[in-house]
Every structure is written in C-alpha cells, then in structure tokens.
Design an enzyme around this catalytic site. Sequence first.
Site, PDB file in Angstrom:
ATOM      1  N   TYR A  42       0.829  -1.193  -0.271  1.00 23.81           N
ATOM      2  CA  TYR A  42      -0.421   0.045   0.108  1.00 23.81           C
ATOM      3  C   TYR A  42       1.236   1.324   0.160  1.00 23.81           C
ATOM      4  O   TYR A  42       1.315   1.583   1.221  1.00 23.81           O
ATOM      5  CB  TYR A  42      -0.927  -0.023   1.026  1.00 23.81           C
ATOM      6  CG  TYR A  42      -1.781   1.242   1.219  1.00 23.81           C
ATOM      7  CD1 TYR A  42      -3.346   0.719   0.535  1.00 23.81           C
ATOM      8  CD2 TYR A  42      -1.924   1.859   2.054  1.00 23.81           C
ATOM      9  CE1 TYR A  42      -4.766   0.934   0.411  1.00 23.81           C
ATOM     10  CE2 TYR A  42      -2.923   3.135   1.683  1.00 23.81           C
ATOM     11  CZ  TYR A  42      -4.340   2.996   1.213  1.00 23.81           C
ATOM     12  OH  TYR A  42      -5.843   3.762   1.142  1.00 23.81           O
TER      13      TYR A  42
ATOM     14  N   SER B 287       1.791  -7.065   2.056  1.00 18.69           N
ATOM     15  CA  SER B 287       0.521  -6.913   2.376  1.00 18.69           C
ATOM     16  C   SER B 287      -0.415  -6.454   1.320  1.00 18.69           C
ATOM     17  O   SER B 287      -1.277  -7.636   0.801  1.00 18.69           O
ATOM     18  CB  SER B 287       1.263  -5.306   3.055  1.00 18.69           C
ATOM     19  OG  SER B 287       0.061  -4.485   3.908  1.00 18.69           O
ATOM     20  N   GLN B 288      -0.793  -5.350   0.839  1.00 21.34           N
ATOM     21  CA  GLN B 288      -1.966  -5.201  -0.173  1.00 21.34           C
ATOM     22  C   GLN B 288      -1.393  -5.883  -1.565  1.00 21.34           C
ATOM     23  O   GLN B 288      -2.039  -6.513  -2.336  1.00 21.34           O
ATOM     24  CB  GLN B 288      -1.353  -4.003  -0.645  1.00 21.34           C
ATOM     25  CG  GLN B 288      -2.433  -3.468  -1.939  1.00 21.34           C
ATOM     26  CD  GLN B 288      -2.217  -2.043  -2.850  1.00 21.34           C
ATOM     27  OE1 GLN B 288      -3.304  -0.931  -2.484  1.00 21.34           O
ATOM     28  NE2 GLN B 288      -1.127  -1.617  -3.204  1.00 21.34           N
TER      29      GLN B 288
ATOM     30  N   ASP C 179       1.053  -8.622  14.853  1.00 19.64           N
ATOM     31  CA  ASP C 179       0.523  -7.207  13.213  1.00 19.64           C
ATOM     32  C   ASP C 179      -0.768  -6.580  13.722  1.00 19.64           C
ATOM     33  O   ASP C 179      -1.713  -7.287  13.001  1.00 19.64           O
ATOM     34  CB  ASP C 179       0.671  -8.472  11.970  1.00 19.64           C
ATOM     35  CG  ASP C 179       0.596  -7.472  10.896  1.00 19.64           C
ATOM     36  OD1 ASP C 179      -0.154  -6.639  11.104  1.00 19.64           O
ATOM     37  OD2 ASP C 179       0.283  -7.721   9.481  1.00 19.64           O
TER      38      ASP C 179
ATOM     39  N   HIS D 286       4.209  -5.811  11.319  1.00 20.09           N
ATOM     40  CA  HIS D 286       3.963  -5.809   9.703  1.00 20.09           C
ATOM     41  C   HIS D 286       4.970  -6.040   8.631  1.00 20.09           C
ATOM     42  O   HIS D 286       4.640  -6.598   7.556  1.00 20.09           O
ATOM     43  CB  HIS D 286       3.293  -5.144   9.005  1.00 20.09           C
ATOM     44  CG  HIS D 286       2.040  -5.339   7.889  1.00 20.09           C
ATOM     45  ND1 HIS D 286       1.630  -6.142   7.789  1.00 20.09           N
ATOM     46  CD2 HIS D 286       2.098  -4.439   6.922  1.00 20.09           C
ATOM     47  CE1 HIS D 286       0.635  -5.833   6.536  1.00 20.09           C
ATOM     48  NE2 HIS D 286       1.151  -4.949   6.364  1.00 20.09           N
TER      49      HIS D 286
END
Length: 326
Positions: free
Chosen positions: A92, A189-190, A275, A304
């Site tokens: 992201y 993540s994204q 996370d 994260h």
Amino acid sequence: MPLFDLPLEELRGYLPDRDEPADFDAFWSATLAEAREFDLAAEYVPYDLPYANVDVFDVSFTGWGGHRINGWFLLPRGAQGPLPCVMHYIGYGGGRGFPHDHLLWPSAGYAVFVMETRGHGGANNGRPGATGDPHGSANPQAPGMMTRGILDPSDYYYRRVFTDAVRAVDAAAAHPAVDASRIVVGGASQGGGIAQATAALHPAVRAALVDVPFLTHFRRAVEITASDPYQELVRFLSTRRDTAEQAFRTLSYFDGLNFAARGRVPALYSVALMDDICPPSTVFGAYNHWQGPKEITVWPWNNHEGGGGYQSEEQVRYLHKLFGES
C-alpha cells in the site's frame, strides 16, 4: 505491539463464515471479459543500466478501462529457455520503485514482472510510482484508496487494481522469455492481497506467495485494529453512518476470504502474530479457506514487517522445490 489477537492454537483452526454475494463469480467473469476487449499492447523497453547479470525492461500494458499500467520486467542475463516468472505486486502506497529493488528473483534464476498499483507511489517510502488512476469515484471518500468508489462494486478502486493484476499475468505469459506454465503471483500486505485474488482469478497461475495479506476479512479487521489502512474504512463509516450495509456489500466482492476459497494452486503464506495492520486472524481466516496445497510461516515476534528477508529465503526455497530445481 503485544499479542492482541487469538492464541496461535485457535488461529490454526480459525475458519470464519464468508459473506459472499450470489453473483461473485459472474461479477468477476464480466469484469475480466470487459477488460480483455482492450488490446493488451504490452511494451518492453530496454532500460539502460550497467548491470552485468540482469536485463531490465521498462514495461507498460493495458489494464482496466484501457488505462496504461507501468512496471518493470527483469531477466537473468544469458538464461537459457523460457523461465518461471514471479509476478510481484506492491504494498500500500508504494510505487514500482527502482530496478535494483527487484533483484532477488533474477538472482535466483527467475524472471520477475513488477506491476505498479495504479494511483500509488506518492507516499513517503522511497519508492516512486509512474501510474495514475484516471477513473474518478462517484462517492465522497476518506483520504487513501480504501473508500474510493466503495458504495458500488463496479466503481470500487480494487476492481480496477485486481483487473490490472490479471492483465499483468496475461502480459507476462505472452513474453517469449517466460514459461507460461510456471507463473507465480506474490507480494506482501496489499501485494499479498492482490496476489491472493489473482491466483483465484487467472487460470495460468501456478503458485502463490502470500505474505501478511491485506484486503482480507474486512469486517473483522476494522473491528480489531486501530491502524491504517483499515481505519480509512472506519473514518468513512463514522461520517457516512447510513452507508455501512452498502459499503460492506461492496467489500464482499473484494474480500480475500472469498478469493482464498477459490484458490487451488500451491500457496506459501506468512503471518506475523504482532501484526496490528493485517491482524493474524484475518490472515489465518484466508489461509484456512485456501483449497489448494498450502503452507504458512508464522513469525511470532513480528509486526507487519513479517519475516522480511527470512521470508524471502523461504520463498526461494519453496519455489525451487516446487519446480524441482537444484
């Protein structure tokens, strides 16, 4: 960040109910068919860098709505025959960055196709981007991408992103240096959420590397984390109190739980138990719904960032084993 989610023993068995719209498959079938009406027109322009062992190309192709999407394509120089290719999707806020950010896979003998996420790349993370999102949203939104078009699935931002990701696989599969039977999707993540969706949407995908995935189990995420980007949804709903049902209906078309339930290829997941951005239960929820052969690496003491370089090494070993390479 301390441990805040379910204990690991419960996470391993956590299989939440899925909120899946009846027309989920029809929605995505129509979306991808519409996108493929545009000529892919993939372009690979040699990028001048004095690298001794890697060839670099500045890539563009046609994504959702006929929009041009940028990226990088890197090959180990002098490789013989079509190569397995890792599709790399970005986290992201980040852009495609620089070619030297993506040397892992060529150094391991793979091609890598880096797809930029439209509209990202202006965040202060050192990785600039070159791809905009020309499509405007019909509804007001909170700052960020999470609520752009959230009141209508056909207008939602991630409909465009996931479609771009599928088209990127089309572009990679058509390149003569790529073995179209050995295409892997991956990201963190994204990027992990995009990879998870693409593995379910594109039949050419051979395996998935899904690190600490975002865009998964939306409702639980917004209920247990106070961190962005999920908090973008909370801020929007705290103002537009009348739209919660409509917003979550839209999100159900993009929820990683529903894509994971359609995942049939081998997958290597990772999760970090501290996370607070992509909570462990949201990751395990998707992992436990994944239908294909699967493994998950658990990082008990990490937030994260997950496994970082340790996870990268796990991925290289995983794909070498999967493809029977020495």
